[in-house]
Design a protein around this motif. Structure first.
Motif, PDB file in Angstrom:
ATOM      1  N   ILE A 327      11.788  -0.439  11.290  1.00  0.00           N
ATOM      2  CA  ILE A 327      10.978  -1.494  10.689  1.00  0.00           C
ATOM      3  C   ILE A 327      11.649  -2.864  10.791  1.00  0.00           C
ATOM      4  O   ILE A 327      10.981  -3.907  10.808  1.00  0.00           O
ATOM      5  N   ALA A 328      12.974  -2.885  10.915  1.00  0.00           N
ATOM      6  CA  ALA A 328      13.693  -4.156  11.028  1.00  0.00           C
ATOM      7  C   ALA A 328      13.354  -4.881  12.318  1.00  0.00           C
ATOM      8  O   ALA A 328      13.503  -6.107  12.406  1.00  0.00           O
ATOM      9  N   LEU A 336       9.551  -4.021   1.154  1.00  0.00           N
ATOM     10  CA  LEU A 336       9.665  -2.621   1.523  1.00  0.00           C
ATOM     11  C   LEU A 336      10.816  -2.345   2.485  1.00  0.00           C
ATOM     12  O   LEU A 336      11.293  -1.212   2.577  1.00  0.00           O
ATOM     13  N   ASN A 337      11.229  -3.365   3.227  1.00  0.00           N
ATOM     14  CA  ASN A 337      12.203  -3.145   4.297  1.00  0.00           C
ATOM     15  C   ASN A 337      13.500  -2.505   3.821  1.00  0.00           C
ATOM     16  O   ASN A 337      14.050  -1.620   4.468  1.00  0.00           O
ATOM     17  N   ALA A 338      14.000  -2.949   2.675  1.00  0.00           N
ATOM     18  CA  ALA A 338      15.289  -2.446   2.193  1.00  0.00           C
ATOM     19  C   ALA A 338      15.240  -0.955   1.884  1.00  0.00           C
ATOM     20  O   ALA A 338      16.268  -0.272   1.934  1.00  0.00           O
ATOM     21  N   ASP A 339      14.049  -0.449   1.582  1.00  0.00           N
ATOM     22  CA  ASP A 339      13.906   0.967   1.258  1.00  0.00           C
ATOM     23  C   ASP A 339      13.492   1.809   2.459  1.00  0.00           C
ATOM     24  O   ASP A 339      13.191   2.989   2.316  1.00  0.00           O
ATOM     25  N   CYS A 340      13.469   1.198   3.629  1.00  0.00           N
ATOM     26  CA  CYS A 340      13.065   1.910   4.850  1.00  0.00           C
ATOM     27  C   CYS A 340      14.191   1.878   5.874  1.00  0.00           C
ATOM     28  O   CYS A 340      14.015   1.422   7.010  1.00  0.00           O
ATOM     29  N   LEU A 341      15.367   2.326   5.470  1.00  0.00           N
ATOM     30  CA  LEU A 341      16.496   2.370   6.391  1.00  0.00           C
ATOM     31  C   LEU A 341      16.183   3.317   7.541  1.00  0.00           C
ATOM     32  O   LEU A 341      15.694   4.429   7.343  1.00  0.00           O
ATOM     33  N   HIS A 342      16.497   2.867   8.743  1.00  0.00           N
ATOM     34  CA  HIS A 342      16.117   3.628   9.935  1.00  0.00           C
ATOM     35  C   HIS A 342      16.734   5.023   9.938  1.00  0.00           C
ATOM     36  O   HIS A 342      16.101   5.996  10.373  1.00  0.00           O
ATOM     37  N   THR A 343      17.946   5.131   9.458  1.00  0.00           N
ATOM     38  CA  THR A 343      18.600   6.446   9.439  1.00  0.00           C
ATOM     39  C   THR A 343      17.857   7.440   8.549  1.00  0.00           C
ATOM     40  O   THR A 343      17.886   8.642   8.794  1.00  0.00           O
ATOM     41  N   TYR A 395       3.843   5.558  -3.551  1.00  0.00           N
ATOM     42  CA  TYR A 395       4.658   6.407  -4.420  1.00  0.00           C
ATOM     43  C   TYR A 395       6.043   5.769  -4.509  1.00  0.00           C
ATOM     44  O   TYR A 395       6.861   5.934  -3.597  1.00  0.00           O
ATOM     45  N   PRO A 396       6.350   5.045  -5.579  1.00  0.00           N
ATOM     46  CA  PRO A 396       7.619   4.306  -5.658  1.00  0.00           C
ATOM     47  C   PRO A 396       8.860   5.149  -5.490  1.00  0.00           C
ATOM     48  O   PRO A 396       9.898   4.653  -5.049  1.00  0.00           O
ATOM     49  N   ARG A 397       8.787   6.439  -5.780  1.00  0.00           N
ATOM     50  CA  ARG A 397       9.984   7.259  -5.675  1.00  0.00           C
ATOM     51  C   ARG A 397      10.054   8.016  -4.346  1.00  0.00           C
ATOM     52  O   ARG A 397      10.947   8.825  -4.129  1.00  0.00           O
ATOM     53  N   GLY A 398       9.116   7.738  -3.428  1.00  0.00           N
ATOM     54  CA  GLY A 398       9.015   8.557  -2.240  1.00  0.00           C
ATOM     55  C   GLY A 398      10.059   8.306  -1.164  1.00  0.00           C
ATOM     56  O   GLY A 398      10.767   9.222  -0.766  1.00  0.00           O
ATOM     57  N   VAL A 399      10.170   7.065  -0.668  1.00  0.00           N
ATOM     58  CA  VAL A 399      11.120   6.783   0.416  1.00  0.00           C
ATOM     59  C   VAL A 399      12.470   6.467  -0.167  1.00  0.00           C
ATOM     60  O   VAL A 399      12.619   5.573  -1.008  1.00  0.00           O
ATOM     61  N   ARG A 400      13.480   7.151   0.253  1.00  0.00           N
ATOM     62  CA  ARG A 400      14.822   6.950  -0.303  1.00  0.00           C
ATOM     63  C   ARG A 400      15.403   5.615   0.142  1.00  0.00           C
ATOM     64  O   ARG A 400      15.280   5.240   1.308  1.00  0.00           O
ATOM     65  N   PRO A 401      16.071   4.878  -0.753  1.00  0.00           N
ATOM     66  CA  PRO A 401      16.747   3.625  -0.366  1.00  0.00           C
ATOM     67  C   PRO A 401      17.983   3.910   0.449  1.00  0.00           C
ATOM     68  O   PRO A 401      18.435   5.043   0.516  1.00  0.00           O
TER      69      PRO A 401
END
Length: 401
Positions: A327-328, A336-343, A395-401
């Motif tokens: 996403i970067a 949202l970007n900070a919570d969507c780390l590519h790894t 879902y706020p708890r769905g994608v891990r930071p």
């Protein structure tokens, strides 16, 4: 676009099915179409997230066509069946989207239907594996609906794609017709919607093929139609639409000038020591072929996006987003970007291509990721007019930071 793809020397005419010269020579209509890729439950849920964001943008009513294969067809058919009850407001937003589309699909994702269907099909001489999958779809999502229950104009044209094993061509299911360019088309087909989705998602080797009894239907010529005769017109043998086009791209690209693609397809993993037995080796080769088909079509699509010639046959507008996208790369500021780390999001691309139960957390992560990457792709490459609503994870708890 967001993914580095080398321009092709080949024309994007390669996206068109051979023989359909009448459509290949016609300039595309103005307007957007949406393509939903295959990928089992992984794709089904990823696309739910993307559709959720498109709904918030108010873009769903603007779509002229939705084309899907495999897991994407599960989602597309659910959206289509709910369409007339969605009640879009003046901004084009359906406030009951979650209830009518998201909740039923998540209900299916809580069930494993492939393993039991395979076992039941093997042990029951009166019921095939396809019959078992068909029953599960019918019970969970589509009931007794047929293709005639899909919405008519001004709703988008929904096209569910399968592969005709007999002709090697793309078999299309829609409200107005079904068929392929070699067998011909039959208009206003009465085929069960659950059966159409079963055929579209019958990925080999276990869920394929699906045999469709068409003996009572009349087929009309469609361009070539060189096989408009029995048994091609009386008993159609179908497999997963991804065997021909895993992006569901063709039926949108040749019709419309704006192409939106949601791609949840898996990338084949390297194997240091490939299996040598015929069964696992054959399965490995199937995956390699599938990976190549997807890669070639994606390259041609990206080349069409980059084509600035204005040629209506080779140039397209739109946006592509994939489950493996970083996403970067879009270069946008978003909460949202900070919570969507590519790894971490890459982990979602490794969810097996199955119709197998997923945990609540994994479901939410897939939906959130589809939502977030769709948001970035649309705002970067095909922004709607006005100020877009602020993105917020479903879902706020769905994608891990």
């Amino acid at each position: 676009m967001q993914e580095a793809v080398s321009p092709l020397s080949d024309s994007s005419q390669d996206l068109l099915e051979p023989g359909e010269s009448d459509e290949a020579d016609r300039a595309p209509e103005s307007g957007p179409g949406l393509c939903l890729s295959g990928g089992g439950y992984r794709a089904m849920l990823f696309h739910v997230g993307a559709l959720s964001r498109l709904n918030e943008f108010g873009l769903l009513p603007a779509l002229k066509r939705v084309s899907s294969v495999s897991g994407g067809s599960i989602t597309a058919a659910t959206l289509a069946l709910a369409w007339n009850d969605l009640g879009f407001d003046g901004d084009g937003v359906a406030r009951n989207f979650g209830k009518l589309v998201v909740e039923p699909i998540r209900g299916l994702a809580r069930r494993t239907i492939d393993a039991g269907s395979v076992l039941g099909g093997l042990l029951n001489p009166f019921s095939s594996i396809a019959d078992q999958i068909h029953s599960a779809y019918r019970e969970q999502l589509y009931g007794d609906a047929t293709l005639q229950d899909l919405p008519g104009p001004p709703a988008p044209s929904f096209v569910l794609n399968a592969t005709n094993v007999q002709t090697g061509a793309l078999w299309r299911f829609s409200r107005s017709f079904m068929g392929d360019y070699r067998v011909g088309i039959t208009k206003n087909p009465p085929t069960a919607l659950a059966l159409a989705v079963t055929a579209s998602s019958a990925f080999p080797p276990f869920l394929s093929p699906v045999t469709l009894d068409t003996s009572g239907l009349n087929f009309e010529p469609d361009t070539i139609a060189d096989l408009r005769r029995p048994p091609f017109t009386t008993s159609v043998v179908l497999s997963d639409g991804g065997g021909y086009d895993n992006l569901g791209l063709e039926t949108v690209f040749k019709r419309l000038d704006t192409v939106l693609v949601s791609d949840a397809g898996a990338k084949i993993a390297a194997e240091e020591v490939p299996s040598g037995d015929w069964a696992r080796h054959s399965y490995r080769m199937l995956n390699i072929n599938d990976n190549q088909v997807r890669s070639l079509r994606k390259r041609a699509l990206i080349a069409a996006y980059r084509d600035a010639s204005g040629n209506p046959h080779t140039s397209r507008r739109g946006a592509y987003w994939g489950i493996r996208t970083d996403i970067a790369d879009y270069g946008l500021d978003s909460a949202l970007n900070a919570d969507c780390l590519h790894t971490h999001t890459l982990e979602l691309a490794e969810v097996p291509t199955r119709l197998a139960k997923l945990t609540e957390e994994l479901q939410e992560r897939l939906i959130n990721w589809g939502y977030a990457v769709c948001d970035a792709a649309i705002r970067r490459h095909w922004p709607p007019q006005g100020t877009p609503p602020t993105p917020k994870f479903p879902y706020p708890r769905g994608v891990r930071p």
